[in-house]
Design an enzyme around this catalytic site. Structure first.
Site, mmCIF file in Angstrom:
data_model
loop_
_atom_site.group_PDB
_atom_site.id
_atom_site.type_symbol
_atom_site.label_atom_id
_atom_site.label_comp_id
_atom_site.label_asym_id
_atom_site.label_seq_id
_atom_site.Cartn_x
_atom_site.Cartn_y
_atom_site.Cartn_z
ATOM 1 C CD GLU A 211 -6.676 -4.248 -26.268
ATOM 2 O OE1 GLU A 211 -6.051 -4.829 -25.371
ATOM 3 O OE2 GLU A 211 -6.857 -3.026 -26.290
ATOM 4 C CG ASP B 97 8.782 -15.445 -20.013
ATOM 5 O OD1 ASP B 97 7.696 -14.900 -19.758
ATOM 6 O OD2 ASP B 97 9.434 -16.095 -19.175
ATOM 7 C CG HIS C 231 -11.578 -0.614 -28.684
ATOM 8 N ND1 HIS C 231 -10.438 -1.382 -28.734
ATOM 9 C CD2 HIS C 231 -12.425 -1.232 -27.841
ATOM 10 C CE1 HIS C 231 -10.601 -2.421 -27.951
ATOM 11 N NE2 HIS C 231 -11.796 -2.358 -27.401
HETATM 12 C C1 MEV Z 1 -6.112 -0.345 -24.167
HETATM 13 O O1 MEV Z 1 -5.790 -1.698 -24.292
HETATM 14 C C2 MEV Z 1 -4.861 0.495 -24.034
HETATM 15 C C3 MEV Z 1 -5.101 1.978 -23.696
HETATM 16 O O2 MEV Z 1 -5.907 2.066 -22.520
HETATM 17 C C4 MEV Z 1 -3.732 2.576 -23.452
HETATM 18 C C5 MEV Z 1 -3.776 3.981 -22.903
HETATM 19 O O3 MEV Z 1 -4.746 4.355 -22.223
HETATM 20 O O4 MEV Z 1 -2.761 4.697 -23.113
HETATM 21 C C6 MEV Z 1 -5.842 2.671 -24.792
#
Ligand code: MEV
Length: 415
Positions: free
Chosen positions: A77, A271, A369
């Protein structure tokens, strides 16, 4: 296409790939991943055809219990590693994250059925603690020599639709191991004795991933100036409270925490599923599924966060020891005990959570992101080499991170 391939496990990697009738490109990719780890993969799983490379990044700026640590994170990610670096920078001057941890106590369960009086059986088992300890410790003399071994025995009578059952827990200090093998061996060896003592029938003998006697608690304190002021703190507190009271939000909030935790666990050969199940079960311990972290306002307007959860990780045994990259990653972290690893992992989970909360409560996560994700989209559209950044930058500047736009831009560039 059939999934019945007789003798697949007897083939070598090349032969297995041929059997799959893949495109030349896919076959080449898979055989390339198998070159360095082919033999290792062969020993780790059945029917190995290669390995599945996952990007490995290193989180910087992290300080845990007064010591800096570089943290390798394996994740597919985008933005997970960057978020930890960024969050850690904002609390570095305030000495980073501090932690507390219990002893590494793992639980294994033995289920006993068909008891005439489960309460009498329960007292009988508890009266045999000394024998149980002797039997379990004898199975792992090295663990005992190093200071581990059976610490306690607990028993519960549980009502069910199939009648009452007695569930015996053995609680074992597993030291630097994750501990599954140690406690499962003990549970299996102990079961016949329990059956004989109680007159019942033993069925399951297996560890519990709800490792709630093996907890780590991480705490962090952010100066309000370091995070953008009082308003940002208040927004984060509102966002965190949402996850405390609403399971729908809590699931996503905790997923964000596990983004960090699972990435370090994977990088160190631990794990990840054991950690995930333990964390989520722990999050529901009061009957409602809640946030694993809590945030509150501290002195002088600071923002204080805590994260407590089970942390069954090891540095000996299993893939941790067998996998050369896991070993290299432990070296990067300068980890010498499972205790330190558990503390660092919890700290990363908390930092990850802060990063998500801050972004969500201010600019939203898509901006950061998508900037990182744009590269994935460019690659998916076929961009190679320099083209990747050119296409990704274009997508970000247009504010549209879409594959069709990436393809058009790529064609333009190539023309
Ligand atoms: C994305 O991988 C994780 C988030 O959704 C976590 C959150 O909403 O606190 C950004």
């Amino acid at each position: 296409m059939t999934s019945r391939i007789s003798g697949f496990h007897k083939l070598d990697q090349k032969e297995r790939l041929r059997t799959l009738s893949l495109s030349e490109r896919a076959a080449q990719q898979l055989s390339a991943t198998g070159v360095s780890f082919g033999e290792l993969a062969e020993h780790m799983v059945e029917n190995a055809i290669g390995t599945m490379p996952i990007p490995l990044g290193v989180a910087t700026n992290v300080r845990v219990d007064g010591e800096d640590v570089l943290v390798p994170m394996a994740t597919e990610e985008s933005s997970v590693v960057a978020a930890v670096c960024n969050s850690a920078r904002q609390c570095y001057e305030a000495d980073g994250v501090t932690t507390e941890a219990t002893d590494p106590l793992m639980i294994a369960q033995i289920q006993i059925l068909d008891l005439q009086d489960p309460f009498v059986a329960k007292s009988g088992v508890l009266a045999k603690k000394r024998e149980i300890k002797a039997l379990c410790d004898e199975l792992d003399p090295i663990l005992v020599k190093l200071g581990g071994g059976l610490e306690d025995v607990e028993a519960r009578v549980i009502d069910s639709d199939r009648g009452a059952m007695l569930v015996v827990h053995i609680v074992v200090n597993v030291l630097d191991a994750m501990g599954a093998n140690a406690v499962n061996t003990m549970a299996e060896a102990l079961a016949p004795k329990l059956a004989a003592w109680t007159g019942g029938r033993t069925l399951l003998r297996i560890l519990s991933n709800l490792a709630d006697k093996r907890l780590v608690k991480a705490t962090v304190c952010f100066d309000p100036q370091a995070i953008g002021g009082d308003e940002v703190r208040e927004r984060i507190l509102d966002a965190a409270e949402f996850a405390w009271v609403d399971p729908y939000r809590a699931a996503t909030h905790n997923k964000g925490i596990m983004n960090g935790i699972s990435a370090v666990a994977l990088a160190t050969g631990n794990d990840t599923r054991a950690l995930e199940s333990g964390a989520h079960a722990f999050a529901a311990r009061d009957g409602q599924y809640r946030a694993l972290s809590r945030w509150h306002a501290g002195e002088s307007g600071s923002l204080v966060g805590t994260l407590e959860l089970p942390m069954a990780v090891g540095i000996v045994g299993g893939a941790t020891k067998a996998h050369p990259i896991a070993q290299a990653n432990l070296e990067i972290m300068k980890i010498e005990t499972a205790d330190r690893l558990a503390r660092v992992i919890a700290a990363v989970g908390l930092l990850q959570n802060f990063g998500a909360l801050k972004a969500l409560a201010t600019v939203g996560i898509q901006k950061g992101h998508m900037a990182l994700h744009a590269r994935n989209v460019a690659i998916a559209a076929g961009a190679e080499g320099n083209e990747i950044d050119l296409v990704a930058d274009y997508l970000v500047s247009e504010g549209k991170v879409r594959q069709d736009i990436a393809e058009t831009k790529l064609n333009e560039l190539r023309a």
